[in-house]
Design a protein around this motif. Structure first.
Motif, PDB file in Angstrom:
ATOM      1  N   ARG A  92      -1.191  -4.799  -9.851  1.00 56.18           N
ATOM      2  CA  ARG A  92      -1.160  -6.053  -9.075  1.00 56.18           C
ATOM      3  C   ARG A  92      -1.348  -7.273  -9.985  1.00 56.18           C
ATOM      4  O   ARG A  92      -1.733  -7.163 -11.146  1.00 56.18           O
ATOM      5  CB  ARG A  92      -2.176  -6.078  -7.932  1.00 56.18           C
TER       6      ARG A  92
ATOM      7  N   ARG B 132      -9.021 -13.358 -10.331  1.00 56.30           N
ATOM      8  CA  ARG B 132      -7.896 -13.336 -11.287  1.00 56.30           C
ATOM      9  C   ARG B 132      -8.169 -14.257 -12.477  1.00 56.30           C
ATOM     10  O   ARG B 132      -7.869 -13.924 -13.620  1.00 56.30           O
ATOM     11  CB  ARG B 132      -6.657 -13.782 -10.511  1.00 56.30           C
TER      12      ARG B 132
ATOM     13  N   GLU C  83       0.832  -1.204   0.000  1.00 54.87           N
ATOM     14  CA  GLU C  83       0.000   0.000   0.000  1.00 54.87           C
ATOM     15  C   GLU C  83       0.868   1.255   0.000  1.00 54.87           C
ATOM     16  O   GLU C  83       1.815   1.352   0.783  1.00 54.87           O
ATOM     17  CB  GLU C  83      -0.870   0.025   1.262  1.00 54.87           C
TER      18      GLU C  83
ATOM     19  N   TYR D 149       0.733 -11.367  -0.010  1.00 57.14           N
ATOM     20  CA  TYR D 149      -0.246 -11.082   1.049  1.00 57.14           C
ATOM     21  C   TYR D 149      -0.814 -12.367   1.674  1.00 57.14           C
ATOM     22  O   TYR D 149      -0.906 -12.459   2.900  1.00 57.14           O
ATOM     23  CB  TYR D 149      -1.413 -10.233   0.520  1.00 57.14           C
ATOM     24  N   GLN D 150      -1.264 -13.316   0.820  1.00 55.10           N
ATOM     25  CA  GLN D 150      -1.913 -14.499   1.393  1.00 55.10           C
ATOM     26  C   GLN D 150      -0.877 -15.499   1.920  1.00 55.10           C
ATOM     27  O   GLN D 150      -1.126 -16.169   2.924  1.00 55.10           O
ATOM     28  CB  GLN D 150      -2.848 -15.155   0.361  1.00 55.10           C
TER      29      GLN D 150
ATOM     30  N   PHE E 137      -9.338 -14.324  -4.292  1.00 58.36           N
ATOM     31  CA  PHE E 137      -8.430 -13.532  -5.138  1.00 58.36           C
ATOM     32  C   PHE E 137      -8.109 -14.301  -6.423  1.00 58.36           C
ATOM     33  O   PHE E 137      -8.068 -13.719  -7.513  1.00 58.36           O
ATOM     34  CB  PHE E 137      -7.137 -13.198  -4.384  1.00 58.36           C
TER      35      PHE E 137
ATOM     36  N   GLU F  44      -6.201  -5.470 -10.210  1.00 52.00           N
ATOM     37  CA  GLU F  44      -6.647  -6.611  -9.399  1.00 52.00           C
ATOM     38  C   GLU F  44      -6.777  -6.180  -7.941  1.00 52.00           C
ATOM     39  O   GLU F  44      -5.947  -5.396  -7.470  1.00 52.00           O
ATOM     40  CB  GLU F  44      -5.618  -7.737  -9.458  1.00 52.00           C
TER      41      GLU F  44
ATOM     42  N   SER G 289       0.793 -10.591  -5.882  1.00 54.15           N
ATOM     43  CA  SER G 289       0.215 -10.006  -4.668  1.00 54.15           C
ATOM     44  C   SER G 289      -0.308 -11.105  -3.748  1.00 54.15           C
ATOM     45  O   SER G 289      -0.206 -11.006  -2.527  1.00 54.15           O
ATOM     46  CB  SER G 289      -0.931  -9.045  -5.010  1.00 54.15           C
TER      47      SER G 289
HETATM   48  P1  TYD Z   1      -5.569  -2.450  -4.288  1.00 53.50           P
HETATM   49  O1  TYD Z   1      -6.929  -2.214  -4.823  1.00 53.50           O
HETATM   50  O2  TYD Z   1      -4.453  -2.524  -5.238  1.00 53.50           O
HETATM   51  O3  TYD Z   1      -5.340  -1.340  -3.192  1.00 53.50           O
HETATM   52  P2  TYD Z   1      -4.053  -0.529  -2.797  1.00 53.50           P
HETATM   53  O4  TYD Z   1      -4.151   0.745  -3.561  1.00 53.50           O
HETATM   54  O5  TYD Z   1      -4.290  -0.356  -1.337  1.00 53.50           O
HETATM   55  O6  TYD Z   1      -2.832  -1.296  -3.102  1.00 53.50           O
HETATM   56  O7  TYD Z   1      -5.559  -3.789  -3.423  1.00 53.50           O
HETATM   57  C1  TYD Z   1      -6.513  -4.012  -2.456  1.00 53.50           C
HETATM   58  C2  TYD Z   1      -5.970  -4.829  -1.325  1.00 53.50           C
HETATM   59  O8  TYD Z   1      -5.985  -6.226  -1.643  1.00 53.50           O
HETATM   60  C3  TYD Z   1      -4.559  -4.499  -0.919  1.00 53.50           C
HETATM   61  O9  TYD Z   1      -4.535  -4.450   0.498  1.00 53.50           O
HETATM   62  C4  TYD Z   1      -3.768  -5.687  -1.386  1.00 53.50           C
HETATM   63  C5  TYD Z   1      -4.753  -6.806  -1.313  1.00 53.50           C
HETATM   64  N1  TYD Z   1      -4.498  -7.948  -2.221  1.00 53.50           N
HETATM   65  C6  TYD Z   1      -4.225  -9.200  -1.672  1.00 53.50           C
HETATM   66  O10 TYD Z   1      -4.184  -9.367  -0.447  1.00 53.50           O
HETATM   67  N2  TYD Z   1      -4.039 -10.264  -2.514  1.00 53.50           N
HETATM   68  C7  TYD Z   1      -4.115 -10.140  -3.864  1.00 53.50           C
HETATM   69  O11 TYD Z   1      -3.931 -11.134  -4.597  1.00 53.50           O
HETATM   70  C8  TYD Z   1      -4.400  -8.827  -4.418  1.00 53.50           C
HETATM   71  C9  TYD Z   1      -4.502  -8.642  -5.897  1.00 53.50           C
HETATM   72  C10 TYD Z   1      -4.582  -7.757  -3.547  1.00 53.50           C
END
Ligand code: TYD
Length: 208
Positions: free
Chosen positions: A102, A80, A19, A110-111, A76, A46, A106
């Motif tokens: 993304r 995708r 972020e 993140y996961q 997610f 995404e 991501s």
């Molecule tokens: P996003 O809309 O890109 O927001 P930001 O501008 O905050 O980056 O992403 C939304 C949220 O989803 C962000 O916290 C990242 C998360 N995310 C995942 O956890 N896993 C994923 O595969 C993707 C694509 C995003």
């Protein structure tokens, strides 16, 4: 730079980072430049980018729903899968570049990195969802979690996670970039937008 990774398609570029790294602004500027020099490009984000994907985005981020880690990863991946089938693959097959805000990386950050799911499982899940179509080049816009979160107030369900969660995400992105140096370019994003964009265009060899 190698356009990688043996698909025969035009470049499929993804911008990644925590972020506040500036992914959306940088992706936007890069798309504008590519179009200006006559390169056909389709821009996606995404999670979302399709009707199905936007509905899943709502489940994931609105805070109205509380998916567990594996369910979150599957959602997610489902968003995708739809984006790849509906937009990304047809665009590449039609000869367009694709620029994505993304990507599956991501989910690995993140996961797996953030939520603690095994990274190989998240990788397999995503490989199935995207039919093996990983981005050919990933620009990791690198900022420390604290700096990024200081730049962008994020109120969605994931954006309000703990500082430790985002440190893990940043660490996971670093590890992914180190493990796949041919696919990743790491760009210092703790700088003015114009400098970051200039570096990306330089790496793409599309500067005027
Ligand atoms: P996003 O809309 O890109 O927001 P930001 O501008 O905050 O980056 O992403 C939304 C949220 O989803 C962000 O916290 C990242 C998360 N995310 C995942 O956890 N896993 C994923 O595969 C993707 C694509 C995003």
């Amino acid at each position: 730079m190698s356009m990688a990774v043996g698909s025969g398609h035009p470049p499929y570029l993804a911008f990644e980072g925590v972020e506040g790294a500036g992914k959306s602004s940088v992706a936007h500027a890069v798309v504008a430049h590519l179009r200006e020099i006559g390169i056909p490009v389709v821009a996606v984000r995404e999670p979302g980018g399709t009707e199905v994907g936007e509905a899943i985005r709502h489940i994931l981020l609105s805070g109205e729903h509380h998916p567990r880690a594996r369910s979150e990863a599957a959602l997610f991946a489902a968003a995708r899968a739809q984006l790849i089938a509906e937009i990304v693959l047809p665009a590449l097959e039609a000869g367009s570049w694709v620029v994505s805000d993304r990507s599956a990386y991501s989910s690995l950050a993140y996961q797996a990195g953030g939520r603690g799911l095994p990274v190989e499982e998240v990788r397999r899940l995503n490989d199935i969802a995207i039919g093996g179509l990983w981005p050919s080049q990933v620009f990791l816009l690198r900022v420390e979690a604290e700096a990024g979160l200081g730049r962008q107030a994020v109120e969605d369900r994931i954006g309000t996670e703990s500082a430790a969660f985002f440190d893990d995400v940043v660490g996971a992105f670093d590890a992914l970039a180190a493990a796949e140096p041919d696919r990743f370019e790491v760009v210092d994003a703790d700088r003015p937008l114009a400098d970051v964009v200039a570096d990306v265009l330089d790496l793409l060899k599309v500067t005027p």
